[in-house]
Design a protein around this motif. Structure first.
Motif, mmCIF file in Angstrom:
data_model
loop_
_atom_site.group_PDB
_atom_site.id
_atom_site.type_symbol
_atom_site.label_atom_id
_atom_site.label_comp_id
_atom_site.label_asym_id
_atom_site.label_seq_id
_atom_site.Cartn_x
_atom_site.Cartn_y
_atom_site.Cartn_z
ATOM 1 N N VAL A 163 0.863 -1.176 0.000
ATOM 2 C CA VAL A 163 0.000 0.000 0.000
ATOM 3 C C VAL A 163 0.902 1.229 0.000
ATOM 4 N N PRO A 164 0.695 2.160 -0.925
ATOM 5 C CA PRO A 164 1.582 3.329 -1.005
ATOM 6 C C PRO A 164 1.575 4.157 0.277
ATOM 7 N N THR A 165 2.708 4.793 0.522
ATOM 8 C CA THR A 165 2.853 5.705 1.652
ATOM 9 C C THR A 165 3.426 7.025 1.151
ATOM 10 N N ASP A 166 3.305 8.055 1.981
ATOM 11 C CA ASP A 166 3.962 9.329 1.710
ATOM 12 C C ASP A 166 4.666 9.765 2.985
ATOM 13 N N ASP A 167 5.049 11.023 3.062
ATOM 14 C CA ASP A 167 5.780 11.489 4.244
ATOM 15 C C ASP A 167 4.948 11.424 5.521
ATOM 16 N N GLU A 168 3.630 11.266 5.388
ATOM 17 C CA GLU A 168 2.747 11.155 6.553
ATOM 18 C C GLU A 168 2.350 9.719 6.850
ATOM 19 N N GLY A 169 2.907 8.755 6.107
ATOM 20 C CA GLY A 169 2.614 7.358 6.358
ATOM 21 C C GLY A 169 1.641 6.763 5.364
ATOM 22 N N LEU A 170 0.895 5.761 5.795
ATOM 23 C CA LEU A 170 -0.027 5.012 4.952
ATOM 24 C C LEU A 170 -1.079 5.926 4.327
ATOM 25 N N ASP A 171 -1.362 5.705 3.039
ATOM 26 C CA ASP A 171 -2.354 6.484 2.312
ATOM 27 C C ASP A 171 -3.713 5.778 2.443
ATOM 28 N N PRO A 172 -4.657 6.317 3.225
ATOM 29 C CA PRO A 172 -5.933 5.617 3.438
ATOM 30 C C PRO A 172 -6.759 5.451 2.173
ATOM 31 N N ALA A 173 -6.727 6.418 1.253
ATOM 32 C CA ALA A 173 -7.493 6.286 0.014
ATOM 33 C C ALA A 173 -6.961 5.125 -0.820
ATOM 34 N N ALA A 174 -5.640 5.011 -0.904
ATOM 35 C CA ALA A 174 -5.052 3.884 -1.625
ATOM 36 C C ALA A 174 -5.375 2.571 -0.924
ATOM 37 N N LEU A 175 -5.351 2.583 0.406
ATOM 38 C CA LEU A 175 -5.705 1.384 1.171
ATOM 39 C C LEU A 175 -7.110 0.921 0.824
ATOM 40 N N ASP A 176 -8.055 1.839 0.758
ATOM 41 C CA ASP A 176 -9.443 1.497 0.467
ATOM 42 C C ASP A 176 -9.552 0.832 -0.906
ATOM 43 N N ALA A 177 -8.930 1.432 -1.905
ATOM 44 C CA ALA A 177 -9.022 0.894 -3.263
ATOM 45 C C ALA A 177 -8.364 -0.475 -3.367
ATOM 46 N N ILE A 178 -7.203 -0.634 -2.747
ATOM 47 C CA ILE A 178 -6.466 -1.896 -2.842
ATOM 48 C C ILE A 178 -7.172 -2.991 -2.055
ATOM 49 N N ALA A 179 -7.724 -2.662 -0.889
ATOM 50 C CA ALA A 179 -8.445 -3.655 -0.100
ATOM 51 C C ALA A 179 -9.635 -4.200 -0.872
ATOM 52 N N ALA A 180 -10.335 -3.327 -1.582
ATOM 53 C CA ALA A 180 -11.480 -3.770 -2.377
ATOM 54 C C ALA A 180 -11.029 -4.620 -3.551
ATOM 55 N N ARG A 181 -9.994 -4.183 -4.226
ATOM 56 C CA ARG A 181 -9.534 -4.909 -5.421
ATOM 57 C C ARG A 181 -8.973 -6.282 -5.079
ATOM 58 N N GLU A 182 -8.223 -6.367 -3.997
ATOM 59 C CA GLU A 182 -7.521 -7.612 -3.666
ATOM 60 C C GLU A 182 -8.323 -8.543 -2.764
ATOM 61 N N ARG A 183 -9.479 -8.078 -2.272
ATOM 62 C CA ARG A 183 -10.253 -8.871 -1.305
ATOM 63 C C ARG A 183 -9.341 -9.352 -0.166
ATOM 64 N N ALA A 184 -8.631 -8.388 0.384
ATOM 65 C CA ALA A 184 -7.605 -8.691 1.382
ATOM 66 C C ALA A 184 -8.229 -9.163 2.688
ATOM 67 N N LYS A 185 -7.448 -9.933 3.441
ATOM 68 C CA LYS A 185 -7.899 -10.444 4.727
ATOM 69 C C LYS A 185 -7.294 -9.685 5.902
ATOM 70 N N LEU A 186 -6.088 -9.176 5.757
ATOM 71 C CA LEU A 186 -5.345 -8.608 6.891
ATOM 72 C C LEU A 186 -4.572 -7.380 6.437
#
Length: 421
Positions: A163-186
């Protein structure tokens, strides 16, 4: 991490006589999981003359050795039969009660029964992988990510998705999109003074992470080994305390950074259904964590003002961070960038374009100084210019001497040594 698709057969040396068939190959998961680059670098830089910014090794002179010795002495004198006997898988009740009280005081109401004592927080992560992951399950990680977590997930056969990060850490918008696409568990995250970058997620991003986990059906593994090493600013709430995360977050804690890593003690706070599965996994792994170490840690917490001890540690680490960060401008090439973490153990730096930190490392080590190249921490496209620098192991004077060696090494490196290949 390396992805070896076929395990090799192990040859067997045989005495004179009839030939024997070779032993079966290693499991594919063992063959595909590489050694930790950080551990490999530590082996190369173990010489005492090396000033190493590579390992996240707590300063040994700051250990409360006398207090720990007293705790072990009392436990072995007063209750040796219990301290040296087998114990429960869940952990020492007094130790769990003490940790629960500290966790509650930091804003997350916790009972002793909410906790499982582990053999270091690293075991807690392994137990989570055992209890939650099937081969092929998608695990989302910050990019870059803690290396030993990547090893755990590789051994579990998981698909590790950055999941991409920037100088402030984890990118929540990217997290949302990737979690949906990958059907992630953890989702695995170190939200406070992250390893390797030293970054800390804001309250807004923590709330957003909890919201994504609730909407997308994610478990969260929240790793917090550094949260009590804050030098400045206000403490952040755990992700576990935000709405949506309460029933799906496993909070990993560690005594390694606040007492001593040699104790190999950690804790795992988890919802009841998951905690039951984790206890069974621990029974299969080691029955229970060292009884005597747990009893001594509980006695230490009862007899010692840990907060006063931590205040001394934080003061020393703040000075060391300042010595490192303030000296980087004179040590790194023009055009380099770095952060100034508000706590923890690590600074994240990037060299100018065209530099390769891994290619430079052998030349740097010859100057009796070391860092960790940042590229191995990435599961996505690596940044060859990235460098992780730890500031806690050496005092300010040694840090300044090490930066002088680093400057010399980078200035004298031949052009060919600045790039891989």
């Amino acid at each position: 991490m390396p992805d070896t698709t076929r395990a090799e057969t192990i040859p067997v040396e045989t005495p004179l006589g009839p030939a024997r068939a070779p032993v079966p190959p290693l499991a594919a998961r063992a063959a595909r999981t590489g050694s930790s680059p950080v551990r490999d670098i530590l082996a190369l830089t173990a010489r005492p003359e090396v000033i190493s910014f590579a390992g996240g090794l707590p300063a040994p002179e700051l250990f409360d050795a006398a207090g720990m010795a007293d705790a072990f002495r009392h436990v072995l004198a007063e209750q040796p039969q219990r301290a040296l006997q087998y114990s429960t898988s869940e952990g020492d009740p007094a130790l769990r009660a003490a940790v629960a009280a500290r966790t509650t005081a930091r804003g997350l109401p916790t009972d002793a029964d909410d906790l499982l004592v582990t053999t270091g927080s690293q075991q807690g992560l392994s137990l989570l992988a055992t209890a939650l992951l099937e081969p092929g399950d998608a695990v989302l990680v910050e990019d870059p990510c803690y290396l030993a977590a990547l090893q755990v997930f590789s051994l579990a056969g998981a698909r590790v998705v950055p999941v991409p990060t920037d100088d402030e850490g984890l990118d929540p918008a990217a997290l949302d999109a990737i979690a949906a696409r990958e059907r992630a568990k953890l989702l695995y995250v170190i939200p406070t003074f992250q390893n390797p970058t030293g970054r800390t997620l804001s309250a807004e991003r923590r709330a957003a992470v909890a919201d994504v986990a609730a909407r997308r059906g994610l478990w969260i593994a929240e790793d917090d080994p550094y949260g009590e090493l804050r030098f400045e600013g206000e403490p952040q709430r755990w992700v576990a305390s935000f709405p949506g995360a309460e029933d799906r977050t496993a909070l990993l804690g560690s005594f390694s950074k606040v007492m001593a890593p040699g104790l190999r003690l950690g804790t795992l706070r988890a919802p009841a259904p998951l905690r039951r599965a984790l206890t069974i996994a621990k029974q299969a792994a080691d029955l229970h964590t060292s009884t005597v170490d747990q009893a001594a840690a509980a006695r230490y917490l009862a007899d010692t003002d840990l907060d006063a001890h931590l205040a001394r540690v934080r003061g020393a680490y703040r000075e060391r961070r300042d010595a490192l960060v303030d000296g980087l401008a004179g040590a790194l090439p023009e055009g380099s960038r770095w952060n100034r973490p508000a706590g923890g153990m690590f600074v994240w730096a990037t060299l100018p374009a065209g530099y390769d930190a891994a290619a430079l490392l052998p030349h740097v080590v010859r100057q009796d100084v070391a860092y960790v190249p940042g590229a191995p921490f990435f599961t996505g496209a690596p940044d060859p210019t990235a460098v992780r620098l730890s500031f806690v192991t050496h005092g300010p004077q040694e840090i300044r001497a090490g930066l002088g060696r680093l400057r010399k090494a980078l200035e004298t490196a031949p052009e060919g040594a600045r790039r891989a290949g």
